[in-house]
Design a protein around this motif. Structure first.
Motif: not given
Length: 452
Positions: A433-439
């Motif tokens: 699964v692809v996650f992008r860290f936001v903050d």
């Protein structure tokens, strides 16, 4: 001998989250036995049984353990679920058993009784703003500890993150209290916090079922679409009306993923009703609680959730060796016990397993401190004292921040990492699964919020 008991939810309405969480605990305790004979020379006697994520069944399972001759030596129980925990905690408390729940309810994080009236603005069926009041109580749970941010603190952090990303109206999507206590427990905290954030407004609640069944997709997606259609009608009737642009997804991962899928479908209705690009475009987004986002989210929701589905992570994502010093060891343990149990290697390969692993790590540190203090076979009372001595304890980087407890406050931390589902190939984790860290977000643990 260290005696530990675990209830899980291999059947019932939480099969999407309970098995990986509990195997994160179970695998680690087996690893301690197999690799070093337990802890400080003390073998660990561990038994795990299915309690179906059901309060009555959980009580039956624990009563069965009580009838066994070893019960007096059981110091710790890992209980899955808010409802099950609140059902069995009173009697376990009188027995001075340590409870580490697979629930982070704010009501469980106070060791002392609390009673508080919480007020917030909401809307009635006519769309009129009214002041709602909710009375929150907790009997106090002095033997309950967990390492993750409690739900009430987490929903405040989630709303703060939504405010930072795109201020607007947020609606709470959840099941009813009789069907899912955890889904409802933090709502008063979130609703009352909204008024502290300029530009954030509260929308009508959206009731959707807590489920682990994929067959409920159509029902939940349609419920979201109907909700948004009503918002479209309100906006058409009153152009100054600020429509719902965020959904707080309060159920577990399957239900929350369908909320995301519904939001993606409803966005098409919005775009047809109010065409045109621009910074003022009405864009739907979802902010999911920590049980509502994970490696299955993209699988269930598909690319439609990319860029709109955000979620809270009180632990690092599965496979994140960059930000967690203990992740590599956890990955080795996971692989070893999937092979030993004859499971597919990708089974339990998600963030809920990480949460269970972190709970077991917290227990290990408490046991080691108690044994090092001269207690050869620590009791629940001994472990309680050890945990209440935690001050900024780092669990191998397996939590969003260091954890602390005191005799009057069992809220462990006030940190959450926020990720968004990303359709790109960069950043794919071990689960695919692809996650992008936001903050990473945090708030102060206000004493008046203790217990709710």
């Amino acid at each position: 001998m260290l005696r530990v008991r675990i209830t899980t939810g291999d059947t019932g309405t939480a099969t999407d989250i309970a098995p990986p969480y509990n195997h994160g605990i179970y695998d680690y305790l087996r690893h301690l036995n197999d690799s070093q004979g337990g802890l400080r020379g003390c073998p660990i006697d561990v038994d795990m049984r299915d309690a179906q994520y059901d309060p009555a069944r959980t009580e039956e399972v624990i009563d069965a353990w009580r009838r066994e001759p070893t019960w007096g030596g059981v110091s710790t129980l890992f209980i899955f679920g808010t409802g099950p925990t609140t059902r069995v905690a009173p009697k376990l408390t009188t027995e001075q058993k340590l409870i580490i729940p697979g629930s982070y309810a704010g009501s469980l994080a106070t060791p002392v009784p609390i009673s508080a009236s919480v007020q917030y603005d909401e809307f009635n069926a006519l769309g009129q703003s009214i002041v709602a009041s909710e009375h929150k109580t907790s009997p106090g749970y002095p033997y309950i500890f967990f390492p993750a941010t409690d739900y009430s603190t987490a929903i405040r952090i989630g709303i703060k993150a939504a405010w930072k990303l795109a201020p607007g109206r947020i609606a709470m999507a959840h099941d009813t209290i009789d069907r899912c206590l955890y889904c409802v427990d933090p709502l008063a905290a979130g609703k009352s916090y909204i008024e502290q954030l300029p530009g954030m407004l509260l929308g009508d609640d959206l009731i959707v079922p807590q489920t682990s069944s994929l067959e409920d997709e159509g029902f939940i997606v349609d419920a979201v679409i109907r909700y948004v259609q009503r918002e479209i009608d309100r906006k058409r009737a009153n152009p100054s009306y600020v429509p719902t642009s965020w959904f707080w997804a309060g159920n577990s991962i399957v239900s929350s993923s369908f909320v995301g899928k519904g939001a993606a479908a409803a966005q098409k209705l919005i775009d047809r009703a109010f065409p045109g690009p621009g910074k003022d475009r009405w864009q739907l987004r979802v902010m999911a609680n920590n049980w509502g986002i994970g490696e299955r989210t993209l699988e269930i929701c598909g690319a439609d959730c990319a860029g709109i589905f955000y979620g809270l992570f009180p632990m690092p994502i599965y496979g994140d060796t960059q930000h967690s010093s203990g992740m590599a060891e956890m990955l080795r343990i996971h692989r070893a016990y999937r092979e030993k149990d004859g499971h597919p290697l990708d089974r339990y390969q998600d963030q809920f397993y990480v949460q269970g692993h972190a709970a077991a790590l917290m227990w290990r540190v408490a046991v080691e401190r108690a044994i090092d203090a001269g207690l050869e076979s620590p009791t629940g009372e001994d472990l309680k004292a050890a945990l209440e001595g935690f001050q900024n304890v780092v669990l191998d980087g397996m939590t969003a921040g260091p954890i602390s407890f005191s005799p009057t406050d069992h809220r462990p931390q006030a940190n959450e990492s926020v990720y968004v589902i990303n359709a790109g190939s960069a950043g794919a984790d071990a689960g695919g699964v692809v996650f992008r860290f936001v903050d990473r977000y945090s708030i102060d643990l206000d004493p008046k919020w203790l217990g709710y």
